[in-house]
Scaffold this motif. Structure first.
Motif, mmCIF file in Angstrom:
data_model
loop_
_atom_site.group_PDB
_atom_site.id
_atom_site.type_symbol
_atom_site.label_atom_id
_atom_site.label_comp_id
_atom_site.label_asym_id
_atom_site.label_seq_id
_atom_site.Cartn_x
_atom_site.Cartn_y
_atom_site.Cartn_z
ATOM 1 N N GLU A 57 34.027 43.372 9.238
ATOM 2 C CA GLU A 57 33.653 44.479 10.125
ATOM 3 C C GLU A 57 34.607 44.517 11.314
ATOM 4 O O GLU A 57 34.875 43.493 11.934
ATOM 5 C CB GLU A 57 32.215 44.300 10.624
ATOM 6 C CG GLU A 57 31.766 45.410 11.553
ATOM 7 C CD GLU A 57 30.359 45.183 12.099
ATOM 8 O OE1 GLU A 57 29.879 46.041 12.853
ATOM 9 O OE2 GLU A 57 29.753 44.136 11.768
ATOM 10 N N ILE A 58 35.118 45.711 11.602
ATOM 11 C CA ILE A 58 36.053 45.883 12.715
ATOM 12 C C ILE A 58 35.371 46.640 13.848
ATOM 13 O O ILE A 58 34.758 47.676 13.629
ATOM 14 C CB ILE A 58 37.313 46.647 12.259
ATOM 15 C CG1 ILE A 58 38.077 45.815 11.233
ATOM 16 C CG2 ILE A 58 38.214 46.959 13.464
ATOM 17 C CD1 ILE A 58 39.302 46.510 10.687
ATOM 18 N N ILE A 59 35.477 46.084 15.046
ATOM 19 C CA ILE A 59 34.988 46.754 16.256
ATOM 20 C C ILE A 59 36.220 47.188 17.031
ATOM 21 O O ILE A 59 36.920 46.341 17.613
ATOM 22 C CB ILE A 59 34.109 45.817 17.099
ATOM 23 C CG1 ILE A 59 32.931 45.311 16.266
ATOM 24 C CG2 ILE A 59 33.614 46.536 18.351
ATOM 25 C CD1 ILE A 59 32.078 44.283 16.965
ATOM 26 N N PRO A 60 36.537 48.492 17.056
ATOM 27 C CA PRO A 60 37.766 48.969 17.685
ATOM 28 C C PRO A 60 37.920 48.471 19.122
ATOM 29 O O PRO A 60 36.988 48.517 19.917
ATOM 30 C CB PRO A 60 37.607 50.499 17.632
ATOM 31 C CG PRO A 60 36.705 50.738 16.465
ATOM 32 C CD PRO A 60 35.742 49.599 16.476
ATOM 33 N N GLY A 61 39.114 47.968 19.420
ATOM 34 C CA GLY A 61 39.424 47.519 20.764
ATOM 35 C C GLY A 61 38.893 46.145 21.115
ATOM 36 O O GLY A 61 39.211 45.607 22.185
ATOM 37 N N GLN A 62 38.074 45.569 20.243
ATOM 38 C CA GLN A 62 37.497 44.259 20.548
ATOM 39 C C GLN A 62 37.907 43.179 19.549
ATOM 40 O O GLN A 62 38.407 42.128 19.947
ATOM 41 C CB GLN A 62 35.965 44.361 20.597
ATOM 42 C CG GLN A 62 35.455 45.279 21.696
ATOM 43 C CD GLN A 62 33.942 45.260 21.779
ATOM 44 O OE1 GLN A 62 33.299 44.202 21.743
ATOM 45 N NE2 GLN A 62 33.336 46.445 21.874
ATOM 46 N N THR B 231 29.724 33.271 9.735
ATOM 47 C CA THR B 231 30.424 34.435 10.272
ATOM 48 C C THR B 231 31.463 33.974 11.285
ATOM 49 O O THR B 231 31.148 33.222 12.209
ATOM 50 C CB THR B 231 29.445 35.414 10.947
ATOM 51 O OG1 THR B 231 28.519 35.906 9.960
ATOM 52 C CG2 THR B 231 30.193 36.597 11.546
ATOM 53 N N PHE B 232 32.691 34.403 11.082
ATOM 54 C CA PHE B 232 33.789 34.094 11.996
ATOM 55 C C PHE B 232 34.212 35.373 12.708
ATOM 56 O O PHE B 232 34.004 36.473 12.202
ATOM 57 C CB PHE B 232 34.992 33.534 11.234
ATOM 58 C CG PHE B 232 34.727 32.229 10.538
ATOM 59 C CD1 PHE B 232 34.869 31.030 11.212
ATOM 60 C CD2 PHE B 232 34.360 32.203 9.199
ATOM 61 C CE1 PHE B 232 34.640 29.821 10.565
ATOM 62 C CE2 PHE B 232 34.129 31.004 8.551
ATOM 63 C CZ PHE B 232 34.265 29.812 9.232
ATOM 64 N N LYS B 233 34.828 35.220 13.858
ATOM 65 C CA LYS B 233 35.310 36.371 14.616
ATOM 66 C C LYS B 233 36.762 36.148 15.011
ATOM 67 O O LYS B 233 37.188 35.019 15.233
ATOM 68 C CB LYS B 233 34.456 36.615 15.857
ATOM 69 C CG LYS B 233 32.996 36.960 15.555
ATOM 70 C CD LYS B 233 32.229 37.227 16.831
ATOM 71 C CE LYS B 233 30.747 37.451 16.531
ATOM 72 N NZ LYS B 233 30.532 38.663 15.721
ATOM 73 N N ALA B 234 37.520 37.247 15.086
ATOM 74 C CA ALA B 234 38.909 37.194 15.551
ATOM 75 C C ALA B 234 39.122 38.330 16.539
ATOM 76 O O ALA B 234 38.610 39.436 16.336
ATOM 77 C CB ALA B 234 39.878 37.311 14.381
ATOM 78 N N PRO B 235 39.865 38.087 17.616
ATOM 79 C CA PRO B 235 40.027 39.101 18.655
ATOM 80 C C PRO B 235 41.152 40.090 18.347
ATOM 81 O O PRO B 235 42.106 39.782 17.626
ATOM 82 C CB PRO B 235 40.393 38.264 19.883
ATOM 83 C CG PRO B 235 41.170 37.117 19.298
ATOM 84 C CD PRO B 235 40.532 36.812 17.970
ATOM 85 N N ALA B 236 41.030 41.278 18.927
ATOM 86 C CA ALA B 236 42.162 42.213 18.955
ATOM 87 C C ALA B 236 43.086 41.778 20.078
ATOM 88 O O ALA B 236 42.628 41.481 21.185
ATOM 89 C CB ALA B 236 41.656 43.632 19.194
ATOM 90 N N LEU B 237 44.383 41.699 19.819
ATOM 91 C CA LEU B 237 45.341 41.184 20.780
ATOM 92 C C LEU B 237 46.431 42.215 21.072
ATOM 93 O O LEU B 237 46.689 43.108 20.266
ATOM 94 C CB LEU B 237 45.995 39.902 20.237
ATOM 95 C CG LEU B 237 45.038 38.752 19.884
ATOM 96 C CD1 LEU B 237 45.801 37.636 19.179
ATOM 97 C CD2 LEU B 237 44.338 38.225 21.121
ATOM 98 N N VAL C 139 43.907 41.991 13.934
ATOM 99 C CA VAL C 139 43.092 43.154 13.584
ATOM 100 C C VAL C 139 43.980 44.305 13.129
ATOM 101 O O VAL C 139 43.735 44.936 12.089
ATOM 102 C CB VAL C 139 42.216 43.593 14.780
ATOM 103 C CG1 VAL C 139 41.362 44.795 14.394
ATOM 104 C CG2 VAL C 139 41.332 42.443 15.247
ATOM 105 N N ALA C 140 45.038 44.585 13.893
ATOM 106 C CA ALA C 140 45.959 45.668 13.530
ATOM 107 C C ALA C 140 46.669 45.363 12.218
ATOM 108 O O ALA C 140 46.874 46.257 11.385
ATOM 109 C CB ALA C 140 46.970 45.878 14.651
ATOM 110 N N ALA C 141 47.046 44.091 12.014
ATOM 111 C CA ALA C 141 47.750 43.712 10.789
ATOM 112 C C ALA C 141 46.842 43.879 9.573
ATOM 113 O O ALA C 141 47.273 44.382 8.524
ATOM 114 C CB ALA C 141 48.235 42.274 10.902
#
Length: 325
Positions: free
Chosen positions: A164-169, A188-194, A200-202
């Motif tokens: 699941e992607i949360i735009p900007g986060q 559940t793991f999380k990764a930040p938008a940088l 996330v962009a990749a």
């Protein structure tokens, strides 16, 4: 296969099952051992391979043989005092230093990311669909693997429908099974938008280019630019990463493995002020011992600590007089 057999099969991780089957086959077919085995059989098997196999490999073989006996309803001969004593003796006579994966550093990540970015642009401009897909996939795999500190098998088991992607986060990943999840509850793991080197962009770029709707995230791409249905095999990950690093000009590319991304992130995090508890929670380690295997000391030879504690004049320049003798 009955439903009971189905759930019994599901109760063991695929990698573990394959490793155990290989170990039992080695004992029974290649070595010529009999099953069920006696304590003396197992002890002799260890002795015959003491100088050929690493101690951890021998332990894995014992675990596989133990599981075979339990599954078949026979007494477990691997737990006897004789076998344990023989194993201790082998470990003492043939000590081996555990080999650690070489950490992949942030500056190297930057080198490879820039190379992949340029390779994607070049492939796009020349109409090389297959090349554009591969480089886009590899960039997503590299950045996700580093910033999430994923194990290799976790990377290859990521599923599109569980992300699941949360735009900007950032983005979250659900993995139904992980090595440390003994209760099989899923993690559940999380990764930040940088702002740079963004995982996330990749990932989003790869998902859109490959038109992925469900199933494995990372898949093969053939010469005609067709994306496969199955996920990349775990065994293909190390050769793939080494090829990427070599093509990008990273020195010593053959020294890296899938664990290099995980270890590289752990060292980057501790070097930037992350405490061990935060790092363990982020990566998913359950014990301090597991975490410490991936973290290198900031001053491995204690050179700076020792030199900073030295005081007084330079001992090499102090002259010795007759009165001092």
């Amino acid at each position: 296969m009955s439903k009971i057999d189905h759930y019994l099969h599901a109760g063991t991780r695929d990698n573990t099952r394959v490793a155990y089957q290989s170990a039992v086959r080695h004992y029974e077919i290649e070595w010529g051992g009999f099953l069920p085995a006696t304590t003396e059989n197992i002890a002799q098997y260890l002795v015959d391979h003491a100088e050929k196999l690493a101690i951890n490999t021998l332990r894995q073989r014992l675990a596989a043989l133990a599981q075979w006996h339990v599954d078949q309803g026979f007494p477990d001969p691997t737990k006897s005092p004789l076998v344990k004593k023989v194993l201790r003796g082998i470990q003492r006579e043939h000590p081996a230093q555990e080999k650690q994966a070489k950490p992949f550093q942030l500056d190297q990540l930057g080198i490879v990311d820039r190379w992949l970015h340029n390779a994607i642009a070049t492939a796009n401009a020349s109409g090389d669909r297959a090349g554009e897909l591969r480089h886009t996939r590899n960039r997503a795999l590299l950045l996700l693997g580093f910033w999430r500190g994923f194990r290799g098998d976790e990377l290859t088991r990521l599923q599109v429908e569980y992300i699941e992607i949360i735009p900007g986060q950032g983005m979250s990943f659900f993995l139904p099974h992980t090595k440390g999840d003994r209760q099989n509850k899923g993690v559940t793991f999380k990764a930040p938008a940088l702002k740079q080197f963004c995982p996330v962009a990749a990932y989003t770029a790869w998902k859109e280019l490959a038109a992925l709707e469900s199933g494995p995230v990372f898949r093969s791409v053939n010469r005609w630019g067709q994306v496969g249905d199955q996920g990349l095999h775990m065994d293909s990950l190390i050769p793939l990463l080494r090829t990427i690093f070599k093509d990008a000009g990273v020195a010593g590319s053959d020294e890296y493995s899938a664990h290099s991304l995980r270890r590289g992130f752990a060292n980057w995090a501790t070097g930037n002020g992350w405490d061990l508890k935060t790092l363990m929670e982020y990566v998913g380690w359950k014990s301090v011992q597991s975490a410490m295997r991936y973290v290198d000391a900031a001053d491995p030879f204690a050179q700076h600590r020792i030199e900073s504690s030295l005081s007084g004049p330079d001992q090499s320049s102090v002259s010795i007089t007759h009165q001092d003798i």
